[in-house]
Design a protein around this motif. Structure first.
Motif, PDB file in Angstrom:
ATOM      1  N   GLN A 113     -24.508   8.972 -36.330  1.00  0.00           N
ATOM      2  CA  GLN A 113     -25.598   9.405 -37.204  1.00  0.00           C
ATOM      3  C   GLN A 113     -26.117  10.769 -36.765  1.00  0.00           C
ATOM      4  OE1 GLN A 113     -27.330   7.964 -39.954  1.00  0.00           O
ATOM      5  NE2 GLN A 113     -28.338   9.963 -39.947  1.00  0.00           N
ATOM      6  N   PHE A 114     -26.263  11.664 -37.725  1.00  0.00           N
ATOM      7  CA  PHE A 114     -26.885  12.952 -37.460  1.00  0.00           C
ATOM      8  C   PHE A 114     -28.268  12.758 -36.838  1.00  0.00           C
ATOM      9  CE2 PHE A 114     -30.189  15.755 -39.197  1.00  0.00           C
ATOM     10  CZ  PHE A 114     -29.858  16.946 -38.598  1.00  0.00           C
ATOM     11  N   ALA A 115     -28.544  13.508 -35.778  1.00  0.00           N
ATOM     12  CA  ALA A 115     -29.860  13.466 -35.159  1.00  0.00           C
ATOM     13  C   ALA A 115     -30.563  14.819 -35.201  1.00  0.00           C
ATOM     14  CB  ALA A 115     -29.753  12.995 -33.708  1.00  0.00           C
ATOM     15  N   HIS A 116     -29.772  15.911 -35.144  1.00  0.00           N
ATOM     16  CA  HIS A 116     -30.384  17.235 -34.995  1.00  0.00           C
ATOM     17  C   HIS A 116     -29.313  18.298 -35.187  1.00  0.00           C
ATOM     18  CE1 HIS A 116     -33.082  20.285 -33.297  1.00  0.00           C
ATOM     19  NE2 HIS A 116     -32.087  20.695 -32.532  1.00  0.00           N
ATOM     20  N   HIS A 117     -29.720  19.470 -35.619  1.00  0.00           N
ATOM     21  CA  HIS A 117     -28.882  20.658 -35.452  1.00  0.00           C
ATOM     22  C   HIS A 117     -29.761  21.771 -34.907  1.00  0.00           C
ATOM     23  CE1 HIS A 117     -30.601  21.439 -39.379  1.00  0.00           C
ATOM     24  NE2 HIS A 117     -29.778  20.636 -39.982  1.00  0.00           N
ATOM     25  N   ALA A 118     -29.312  22.350 -33.832  1.00  0.00           N
ATOM     26  CA  ALA A 118     -30.087  23.397 -33.186  1.00  0.00           C
ATOM     27  C   ALA A 118     -30.195  24.611 -34.098  1.00  0.00           C
ATOM     28  CB  ALA A 118     -29.432  23.782 -31.862  1.00  0.00           C
ATOM     29  N   GLY A 119     -31.271  25.365 -33.944  1.00  0.00           N
ATOM     30  CA  GLY A 119     -31.484  26.551 -34.754  1.00  0.00           C
ATOM     31  C   GLY A 119     -31.501  27.821 -33.927  1.00  0.00           C
ATOM     32  N   LYS A 120     -31.650  28.910 -34.621  1.00  0.00           N
ATOM     33  CA  LYS A 120     -31.785  30.203 -33.955  1.00  0.00           C
ATOM     34  C   LYS A 120     -33.110  30.275 -33.198  1.00  0.00           C
ATOM     35  CE  LYS A 120     -29.112  32.500 -37.586  1.00  0.00           C
ATOM     36  NZ  LYS A 120     -29.146  33.455 -38.720  1.00  0.00           N
ATOM     37  N   HIS A 121     -33.283  31.297 -32.415  1.00  0.00           N
ATOM     38  CA  HIS A 121     -34.553  31.506 -31.738  1.00  0.00           C
ATOM     39  C   HIS A 121     -35.667  31.536 -32.780  1.00  0.00           C
ATOM     40  CE1 HIS A 121     -37.813  33.480 -29.559  1.00  0.00           C
ATOM     41  NE2 HIS A 121     -37.182  33.144 -28.432  1.00  0.00           N
ATOM     42  N   PRO A 122     -36.816  30.928 -32.488  1.00  0.00           N
ATOM     43  CA  PRO A 122     -37.897  30.893 -33.484  1.00  0.00           C
ATOM     44  C   PRO A 122     -38.259  32.258 -34.069  1.00  0.00           C
ATOM     45  CG  PRO A 122     -38.395  29.423 -31.661  1.00  0.00           C
ATOM     46  CD  PRO A 122     -37.145  30.145 -31.283  1.00  0.00           C
ATOM     47  N   ASP A 123     -38.117  33.303 -33.292  1.00  0.00           N
ATOM     48  CA  ASP A 123     -38.456  34.636 -33.796  1.00  0.00           C
ATOM     49  C   ASP A 123     -37.446  35.160 -34.821  1.00  0.00           C
ATOM     50  OD1 ASP A 123     -40.624  34.583 -32.111  1.00  0.00           O
ATOM     51  OD2 ASP A 123     -39.694  35.851 -30.564  1.00  0.00           O
ATOM     52  N   GLU A 124     -36.259  34.517 -34.894  1.00  0.00           N
ATOM     53  CA  GLU A 124     -35.200  34.979 -35.798  1.00  0.00           C
ATOM     54  C   GLU A 124     -35.152  34.178 -37.099  1.00  0.00           C
ATOM     55  OE1 GLU A 124     -31.658  34.594 -33.529  1.00  0.00           O
ATOM     56  OE2 GLU A 124     -32.119  36.265 -32.189  1.00  0.00           O
ATOM     57  N   THR A 177     -17.992  18.973 -29.963  1.00  0.00           N
ATOM     58  CA  THR A 177     -18.666  20.254 -29.791  1.00  0.00           C
ATOM     59  C   THR A 177     -19.835  20.047 -28.843  1.00  0.00           C
ATOM     60  OG1 THR A 177     -19.620  22.163 -30.932  1.00  0.00           O
ATOM     61  CG2 THR A 177     -20.244  20.001 -31.752  1.00  0.00           C
ATOM     62  N   THR A 178     -20.213  21.087 -28.131  1.00  0.00           N
ATOM     63  CA  THR A 178     -21.285  20.981 -27.153  1.00  0.00           C
ATOM     64  C   THR A 178     -22.440  21.888 -27.537  1.00  0.00           C
ATOM     65  OG1 THR A 178     -19.745  20.416 -25.366  1.00  0.00           O
ATOM     66  CG2 THR A 178     -21.904  21.270 -24.730  1.00  0.00           C
ATOM     67  N   THR A 179     -23.605  21.288 -27.696  1.00  0.00           N
ATOM     68  CA  THR A 179     -24.835  22.024 -27.978  1.00  0.00           C
ATOM     69  C   THR A 179     -25.442  22.482 -26.656  1.00  0.00           C
ATOM     70  OG1 THR A 179     -25.262  20.690 -29.948  1.00  0.00           O
ATOM     71  CG2 THR A 179     -27.130  21.883 -29.007  1.00  0.00           C
ATOM     72  N   PRO A 180     -25.608  23.778 -26.458  1.00  0.00           N
ATOM     73  CA  PRO A 180     -26.143  24.260 -25.180  1.00  0.00           C
ATOM     74  C   PRO A 180     -27.638  23.992 -25.074  1.00  0.00           C
ATOM     75  CG  PRO A 180     -25.878  26.088 -26.682  1.00  0.00           C
ATOM     76  CD  PRO A 180     -25.309  24.894 -27.394  1.00  0.00           C
ATOM     77  N   ALA A 181     -28.137  24.064 -23.863  1.00  0.00           N
ATOM     78  CA  ALA A 181     -29.580  24.003 -23.608  1.00  0.00           C
ATOM     79  C   ALA A 181     -30.071  25.416 -23.364  1.00  0.00           C
ATOM     80  CB  ALA A 181     -29.867  23.106 -22.405  1.00  0.00           C
ATOM     81  N   ARG A 182     -30.851  25.926 -24.307  1.00  0.00           N
ATOM     82  CA  ARG A 182     -31.348  27.294 -24.201  1.00  0.00           C
ATOM     83  C   ARG A 182     -32.781  27.288 -23.671  1.00  0.00           C
ATOM     84  NH1 ARG A 182     -30.119  28.066 -30.388  1.00  0.00           N
ATOM     85  NH2 ARG A 182     -31.352  26.157 -30.207  1.00  0.00           N
ATOM     86  N   ALA A 183     -33.279  28.431 -23.305  1.00  0.00           N
ATOM     87  CA  ALA A 183     -34.581  28.501 -22.636  1.00  0.00           C
ATOM     88  C   ALA A 183     -35.686  27.883 -23.463  1.00  0.00           C
ATOM     89  CB  ALA A 183     -34.905  29.957 -22.312  1.00  0.00           C
ATOM     90  N   TRP A 184     -35.611  27.984 -24.787  1.00  0.00           N
ATOM     91  CA  TRP A 184     -36.693  27.495 -25.649  1.00  0.00           C
ATOM     92  C   TRP A 184     -36.480  26.063 -26.151  1.00  0.00           C
ATOM     93  CZ3 TRP A 184     -33.117  31.190 -27.091  1.00  0.00           C
ATOM     94  CH2 TRP A 184     -32.268  30.872 -28.160  1.00  0.00           C
ATOM     95  N   ASP A 185     -35.345  25.442 -25.784  1.00  0.00           N
ATOM     96  CA  ASP A 185     -35.071  24.080 -26.242  1.00  0.00           C
ATOM     97  C   ASP A 185     -35.766  23.047 -25.354  1.00  0.00           C
ATOM     98  OD1 ASP A 185     -33.348  24.766 -28.387  1.00  0.00           O
ATOM     99  OD2 ASP A 185     -31.680  25.047 -26.982  1.00  0.00           O
ATOM    100  N   PRO A 186     -36.175  21.905 -25.920  1.00  0.00           N
ATOM    101  CA  PRO A 186     -36.820  20.881 -25.097  1.00  0.00           C
ATOM    102  C   PRO A 186     -35.839  20.074 -24.255  1.00  0.00           C
ATOM    103  CG  PRO A 186     -36.744  20.166 -27.386  1.00  0.00           C
ATOM    104  CD  PRO A 186     -36.266  21.585 -27.361  1.00  0.00           C
ATOM    105  N   TRP A 187     -34.527  20.072 -24.607  1.00  0.00           N
ATOM    106  CA  TRP A 187     -33.553  19.394 -23.772  1.00  0.00           C
ATOM    107  C   TRP A 187     -33.094  20.357 -22.675  1.00  0.00           C
ATOM    108  CZ3 TRP A 187     -33.050  20.647 -28.893  1.00  0.00           C
ATOM    109  CH2 TRP A 187     -32.088  21.591 -29.246  1.00  0.00           C
ATOM    110  N   LYS A 188     -32.722  19.799 -21.539  1.00  0.00           N
ATOM    111  CA  LYS A 188     -32.495  20.637 -20.351  1.00  0.00           C
ATOM    112  C   LYS A 188     -31.061  20.638 -19.856  1.00  0.00           C
ATOM    113  CE  LYS A 188     -36.744  21.766 -20.497  1.00  0.00           C
ATOM    114  NZ  LYS A 188     -37.075  23.097 -21.095  1.00  0.00           N
ATOM    115  N   ARG A 189     -30.154  20.052 -20.626  1.00  0.00           N
ATOM    116  CA  ARG A 189     -28.742  20.151 -20.276  1.00  0.00           C
ATOM    117  C   ARG A 189     -27.925  20.076 -21.559  1.00  0.00           C
ATOM    118  NH1 ARG A 189     -28.386  14.330 -17.170  1.00  0.00           N
ATOM    119  NH2 ARG A 189     -28.092  12.989 -18.998  1.00  0.00           N
ATOM    120  N   PRO A 190     -26.698  20.591 -21.556  1.00  0.00           N
ATOM    121  CA  PRO A 190     -25.868  20.589 -22.761  1.00  0.00           C
ATOM    122  C   PRO A 190     -25.574  19.165 -23.237  1.00  0.00           C
ATOM    123  CG  PRO A 190     -24.999  22.109 -21.122  1.00  0.00           C
ATOM    124  CD  PRO A 190     -26.056  21.300 -20.430  1.00  0.00           C
TER     125      PRO A 190
END
Length: 238
Positions: A113-124, A177-190
Motif C-alpha cells: 500500500q502506498f504510504a508516502h512520496h517524498a517531495g522537493k525541498h519546501p522552498d522549491e 527503490t530507496t528513498t533517502p533521508a534528507r536534512a528536512w525529512d522526519p525519517w532519519k535513515r533511507p
C-alpha cells in the motif's frame, strides 16, 4: 480438418478515482496491446462489476486503475473470490497500490500500500504535482533479473513520484527503490520499497508496478515493457 479455434480471453478494465492519475488515458494506452494479444476488453467506470460473481468468473485478467475512492463489501468480496479462483490482476501506481483505503481486505489481497512520496525541498514547491517529482533509480533484485516479467531489464532512472510502500513478505519483489533521508525529512535513515512485485493469491496471479503516475511515465519504454509483460504474466493460463 480445421484446427480448433480458441475463444479470445477476456480482460476487465476498472478505472476511475483521482483524475490526476489519468485513469482513462492510462488504460487506453494498453487496450490495443491487450487486443493484439488475444483479449476481448471490457471497460467499467466503477467497481460494481466486482460484485457480479457470474460476470467476474468469465474474466481472465483484471486491469485496475482506480485511485483511492471507496469499495463496498460485496464488491471487494467478489474481487477477492475472482482472483482466488484464478482471474489474474494487474495494475500500476495509485490505480492498484493506493485503492480503497477503507478496506483492509483489499490491502491484504494486493500485499502493498502506498504510504508516502517524498517531495522537493519546501522552498522549491509550487503547489503542483511536480512538487513530488524526484530523480531516483529503480534497482532490479536477483529474482527480477531472472523473472520472465523483468528478465533483460537493467537498473534504470526516472524522474517522477517515488512510492514509499508498506508491504508484507508474501510478495515476490522484482525491483526496489530507496528513498533517502534528507536534512528536512522526519525519517532519519533511507527506506527501501518495492517497485515491481508479484503475488500468488489462491489460483490467481497479481502484478503490481508502483511506477506509472501519468501517461508520460507509462510511455517510458522500460516501464511500458515491464507493465505489458506483467499483465500477460498475471492473466489466467489454460
Amino acid at each position: 480438418m480445421t484446427a480448433d479455434v480458441q475463444p479470445p480471453r477476456r480482460a476487465l478494465i476498472v478505472r476511475g478515482g483521482w483524475d490526476g492519475h489519468q485513469p482513462r488515458e492510462a488504460t487506453e494506452l494498453f487496450i490495443p496491446f491487450l487486443e493484439a494479444n488475444g483479449f476481448r476488453v471490457e471497460v467499467h467506470e466503477d467497481t460494481r462489476v466486482y460484485a457480479d460473481a457470474r460476470t467476474m468468473s468469465g474474466f481472465d485478467l483484471i486491469v485496475q486503475c482506480n485511485t483511492m475512492t471507496v469499495i463496498q463489501g460485496d464488491e471487494i468480496a467478489g474481487l477477492r473470490a475472482a482472483v482466488e479462483a484464478g482471474t489474474g490482476m494487474g495494475g500500476w501506481h495509485g490505480g492498484i497500490a493506493d485503492s480503497y483505503r477503507n478496506e483492509a481486505d483489499y490491502l491484504q489481497l494486493i500485499g502493498g500500500q502506498f504510504a508516502h512520496h517524498a517531495g522537493k525541498h519546501p522552498d522549491e514547491r509550487i503547489g503542483e504535482q511536480s512538487d513530488n517529482y524526484l530523480p531516483y533509480t529503480v534497482t532490479m533484485t536477483e529474482l527480477g533479473r531472472e523473472h520472465e516479467i523483468t528478465r533483460g531489464v537493467d537498473d534504470f532512472d526516472l524522474v517522477t513520484e517515488q512510492y514509499w510502500v508498506l508491504h508484507d513478505d508474501l510478495i515476490d519483489i522484482l525491483a526496489t527503490t530507496t528513498t533517502p533521508a534528507r536534512a528536512w525529512d522526519p525519517w532519519k535513515r533511507p527506506v527501501t520499497s518495492p517497485v515491481f512485485w508479484t503475488r500468488q493469491w489462491g489460483e490467481g496471479r497479481i502484478f503490481v508496478s508502483t511506477v506509472g503516475h501519468r501517461v508520460e511515465v507509462l510511455e517510458d519504454p522500460t516501464v511500458r515493457t515491464v507493465v505489458e509483460r506483467g499483465l500477460l504474466w498475471a492473466a489466467r493460463t489454460a
